[in-house]
Design a protein around this motif. Structure first.
Motif, PDB file in Angstrom:
ATOM      1  N   SER A  15     -17.965 -18.347  10.054  1.00 39.41           N
ATOM      2  CA  SER A  15     -17.501 -17.377   9.064  1.00 39.41           C
ATOM      3  C   SER A  15     -16.195 -17.838   8.438  1.00 39.41           C
ATOM      4  CB  SER A  15     -17.331 -16.007   9.720  1.00 39.41           C
ATOM      5  OG  SER A  15     -16.778 -15.099   8.813  1.00 39.41           O
ATOM      6  N   CYS A  16     -15.316 -18.380   9.261  1.00 44.16           N
ATOM      7  CA  CYS A  16     -14.025 -18.876   8.767  1.00 44.16           C
ATOM      8  C   CYS A  16     -14.243 -20.026   7.792  1.00 44.16           C
ATOM      9  CB  CYS A  16     -13.164 -19.328   9.943  1.00 44.16           C
ATOM     10  SG  CYS A  16     -11.539 -19.934   9.470  1.00 44.16           S
ATOM     11  N   ALA A  17     -15.140 -20.949   8.133  1.00 45.23           N
ATOM     12  CA  ALA A  17     -15.431 -22.087   7.246  1.00 45.23           C
ATOM     13  C   ALA A  17     -16.016 -21.599   5.934  1.00 45.23           C
ATOM     14  CB  ALA A  17     -16.388 -23.056   7.927  1.00 45.23           C
ATOM     15  N   SER A  18     -16.897 -20.608   6.006  1.00 47.08           N
ATOM     16  CA  SER A  18     -17.504 -20.057   4.802  1.00 47.08           C
ATOM     17  C   SER A  18     -16.447 -19.399   3.922  1.00 47.08           C
ATOM     18  CB  SER A  18     -18.585 -19.046   5.183  1.00 47.08           C
ATOM     19  OG  SER A  18     -19.124 -18.454   4.043  1.00 47.08           O
ATOM     20  N   THR A  19     -15.548 -18.669   4.547  1.00 48.95           N
ATOM     21  CA  THR A  19     -14.469 -18.015   3.799  1.00 48.95           C
ATOM     22  C   THR A  19     -13.563 -19.058   3.158  1.00 48.95           C
ATOM     23  OG1 THR A  19     -14.536 -16.101   5.260  1.00 48.95           O
ATOM     24  CG2 THR A  19     -12.518 -16.423   4.002  1.00 48.95           C
ATOM     25  N   MET A  20     -13.233 -20.097   3.910  1.00 44.19           N
ATOM     26  CA  MET A  20     -12.369 -21.160   3.383  1.00 44.19           C
ATOM     27  C   MET A  20     -13.037 -21.835   2.188  1.00 44.19           C
ATOM     28  SD  MET A  20      -9.567 -22.805   3.427  1.00 44.19           S
ATOM     29  CE  MET A  20      -8.777 -22.511   4.983  1.00 44.19           C
ATOM     30  N   HIS A  23     -12.762 -19.726  -0.873  1.00 42.31           N
ATOM     31  CA  HIS A  23     -11.425 -19.820  -1.466  1.00 42.31           C
ATOM     32  C   HIS A  23     -11.258 -21.142  -2.221  1.00 42.31           C
ATOM     33  CE1 HIS A  23      -9.709 -16.163   0.134  1.00 42.31           C
ATOM     34  NE2 HIS A  23     -10.122 -16.475   1.353  1.00 42.31           N
ATOM     35  N   ARG A  24     -11.769 -22.211  -1.631  1.00 39.10           N
ATOM     36  CA  ARG A  24     -11.659 -23.518  -2.300  1.00 39.10           C
ATOM     37  C   ARG A  24     -12.428 -23.537  -3.611  1.00 39.10           C
ATOM     38  NH1 ARG A  24     -12.863 -26.570   3.029  1.00 39.10           N
ATOM     39  NH2 ARG A  24     -10.782 -26.946   3.849  1.00 39.10           N
ATOM     40  N   MET A  25     -13.612 -22.944  -3.617  1.00 40.72           N
ATOM     41  CA  MET A  25     -14.415 -22.953  -4.836  1.00 40.72           C
ATOM     42  C   MET A  25     -13.790 -22.055  -5.914  1.00 40.72           C
ATOM     43  SD  MET A  25     -16.470 -25.239  -4.478  1.00 40.72           S
ATOM     44  CE  MET A  25     -18.144 -25.460  -4.967  1.00 40.72           C
ATOM     45  N   SER A  57     -10.737 -29.803  -4.558  1.00 41.38           N
ATOM     46  CA  SER A  57     -11.213 -28.512  -4.046  1.00 41.38           C
ATOM     47  C   SER A  57     -12.726 -28.530  -3.849  1.00 41.38           C
ATOM     48  CB  SER A  57     -10.831 -27.376  -4.991  1.00 41.38           C
ATOM     49  OG  SER A  57      -9.443 -27.190  -5.015  1.00 41.38           O
ATOM     50  N   VAL A  58     -13.447 -29.056  -4.819  1.00 40.51           N
ATOM     51  CA  VAL A  58     -14.912 -29.114  -4.728  1.00 40.51           C
ATOM     52  C   VAL A  58     -15.328 -30.053  -3.598  1.00 40.51           C
ATOM     53  CG1 VAL A  58     -17.029 -29.811  -5.933  1.00 40.51           C
ATOM     54  CG2 VAL A  58     -15.269 -28.512  -7.152  1.00 40.51           C
ATOM     55  N   SER A  59     -14.728 -31.225  -3.560  1.00 38.87           N
ATOM     56  CA  SER A  59     -15.077 -32.224  -2.560  1.00 38.87           C
ATOM     57  C   SER A  59     -14.818 -31.714  -1.141  1.00 38.87           C
ATOM     58  CB  SER A  59     -14.287 -33.503  -2.818  1.00 38.87           C
ATOM     59  OG  SER A  59     -14.587 -34.470  -1.855  1.00 38.87           O
ATOM     60  N   ALA A  65     -18.779 -28.647   4.803  1.00 36.31           N
ATOM     61  CA  ALA A  65     -20.092 -28.061   5.142  1.00 36.31           C
ATOM     62  C   ALA A  65     -21.142 -28.702   4.245  1.00 36.31           C
ATOM     63  CB  ALA A  65     -20.058 -26.555   4.950  1.00 36.31           C
ATOM     64  N   PRO A  66     -21.499 -29.971   4.513  1.00 32.04           N
ATOM     65  CA  PRO A  66     -22.400 -30.688   3.609  1.00 32.04           C
ATOM     66  C   PRO A  66     -23.828 -30.158   3.587  1.00 32.04           C
ATOM     67  CG  PRO A  66     -21.902 -32.016   5.531  1.00 32.04           C
ATOM     68  CD  PRO A  66     -21.044 -30.795   5.609  1.00 32.04           C
ATOM     69  N   ARG A  67     -24.235 -29.508   4.654  1.00 31.71           N
ATOM     70  CA  ARG A  67     -25.589 -28.923   4.704  1.00 31.71           C
ATOM     71  C   ARG A  67     -25.420 -27.413   4.847  1.00 31.71           C
ATOM     72  NH1 ARG A  67     -30.121 -31.374   5.768  1.00 31.71           N
ATOM     73  NH2 ARG A  67     -30.735 -29.931   7.412  1.00 31.71           N
ATOM     74  N   GLN A  68     -25.979 -26.697   3.891  1.00 34.26           N
ATOM     75  CA  GLN A  68     -25.868 -25.240   3.907  1.00 34.26           C
ATOM     76  C   GLN A  68     -27.243 -24.617   3.762  1.00 34.26           C
ATOM     77  OE1 GLN A  68     -22.867 -23.597   1.317  1.00 34.26           O
ATOM     78  NE2 GLN A  68     -21.491 -25.297   1.688  1.00 34.26           N
ATOM     79  N   LYS A  69     -27.356 -23.439   4.319  1.00 33.86           N
ATOM     80  CA  LYS A  69     -28.617 -22.713   4.238  1.00 33.86           C
ATOM     81  C   LYS A  69     -28.663 -21.970   2.904  1.00 33.86           C
ATOM     82  CE  LYS A  69     -30.371 -21.032   7.933  1.00 33.86           C
ATOM     83  NZ  LYS A  69     -30.783 -20.266   9.117  1.00 33.86           N
ATOM     84  N   SER A  70     -29.779 -22.154   2.201  1.00 37.63           N
ATOM     85  CA  SER A  70     -29.959 -21.448   0.931  1.00 37.63           C
ATOM     86  C   SER A  70     -30.323 -19.997   1.222  1.00 37.63           C
ATOM     87  CB  SER A  70     -31.062 -22.108   0.098  1.00 37.63           C
ATOM     88  OG  SER A  70     -32.324 -21.836   0.671  1.00 37.63           O
ATOM     89  N   SER A  71     -30.318 -19.184   0.185  1.00 39.48           N
ATOM     90  CA  SER A  71     -30.689 -17.780   0.372  1.00 39.48           C
ATOM     91  C   SER A  71     -32.141 -17.652   0.814  1.00 39.48           C
ATOM     92  CB  SER A  71     -30.442 -16.972  -0.908  1.00 39.48           C
ATOM     93  OG  SER A  71     -31.251 -17.469  -1.948  1.00 39.48           O
ATOM     94  N   GLY A  72     -32.952 -18.671   0.546  1.00 41.67           N
ATOM     95  CA  GLY A  72     -34.357 -18.680   0.979  1.00 41.67           C
ATOM     96  C   GLY A  72     -34.536 -19.153   2.409  1.00 41.67           C
ATOM     97  N   GLY A  73     -33.456 -19.616   3.039  1.00 34.17           N
ATOM     98  CA  GLY A  73     -33.517 -20.029   4.431  1.00 34.17           C
ATOM     99  C   GLY A  73     -33.656 -21.519   4.664  1.00 34.17           C
ATOM    100  N   THR A  74     -33.878 -22.308   3.622  1.00 33.44           N
ATOM    101  CA  THR A  74     -34.002 -23.755   3.806  1.00 33.44           C
ATOM    102  C   THR A  74     -32.614 -24.404   3.804  1.00 33.44           C
ATOM    103  OG1 THR A  74     -34.236 -24.129   1.434  1.00 33.44           O
ATOM    104  CG2 THR A  74     -36.266 -23.847   2.697  1.00 33.44           C
TER     105      THR A  74
END
Length: 134
Positions: A15-20, A23-25, A57-59, A65-74
């Motif tokens: 959750s912390c990584a997602s929040t960070m 903020h970066r984006m 910031s983007v990089s 988190a180079p691999r993320q789960k899409s809203s579809g679950g993949t």
């Protein structure tokens, strides 16, 4: 009990990584808009420097988190999307800023923004809006 604690810690860290990353984006978006403002004001060197901060910031968001789960679950590998952004629209933007090319810069900004929208779409994050570039 110990495994429950470990699970809770993993969820908290994720959750912390997602929040960070969020903020970066958001920071990247502000930097994109500031890059455009500086370019329009004729402050080409400052615009180029700001574009590099936007890139950072983007990089950082993607490499953390180079691999993320899409809203579809993949699972989606974002590294090829980052490479495409860096070698395509971002490289074009840098070229227009270095050459002080006010005729090509609107198209470079539009292309850069579209690549951001494409990445958000791949992840199914269509509610995350990328600001229009004036």
């Amino acid at each position: 009990m110990k495994s429950l604690f470990v699970l809770a810690m993993m969820i908290a860290l994720a959750s912390c990584a997602s929040t960070m990353n969020g903020h970066r984006m958001k920071a990247a978006q502000r930097k994109m808009l500031e890059t455009r403002r500086l370019q329009q004001a004729g402050e080409w060197d400052a615009a180029l420097a700001m574009s590099e901060r936007m890139h950072s910031s983007v990089s950082k968001s993607i490499t953390s988190a180079p691999r993320q789960k899409s809203s579809g679950g993949t699972m989606v590998d974002l590294q090829p999307l980052l490479a495409g952004w860096e070698n395509g629209p971002f490289a074009e933007l840098k070229t227009t800023l270095k050459k002080h090319d006010s005729k090509r810069s609107p198209a470079a900004f539009a292309s850069l923004r579209q690549q951001c929208v494409n990445c958000h779409t791949v992840l199914g994050k269509t509610k995350v809006q990328v600001s229009a570039i004036p």
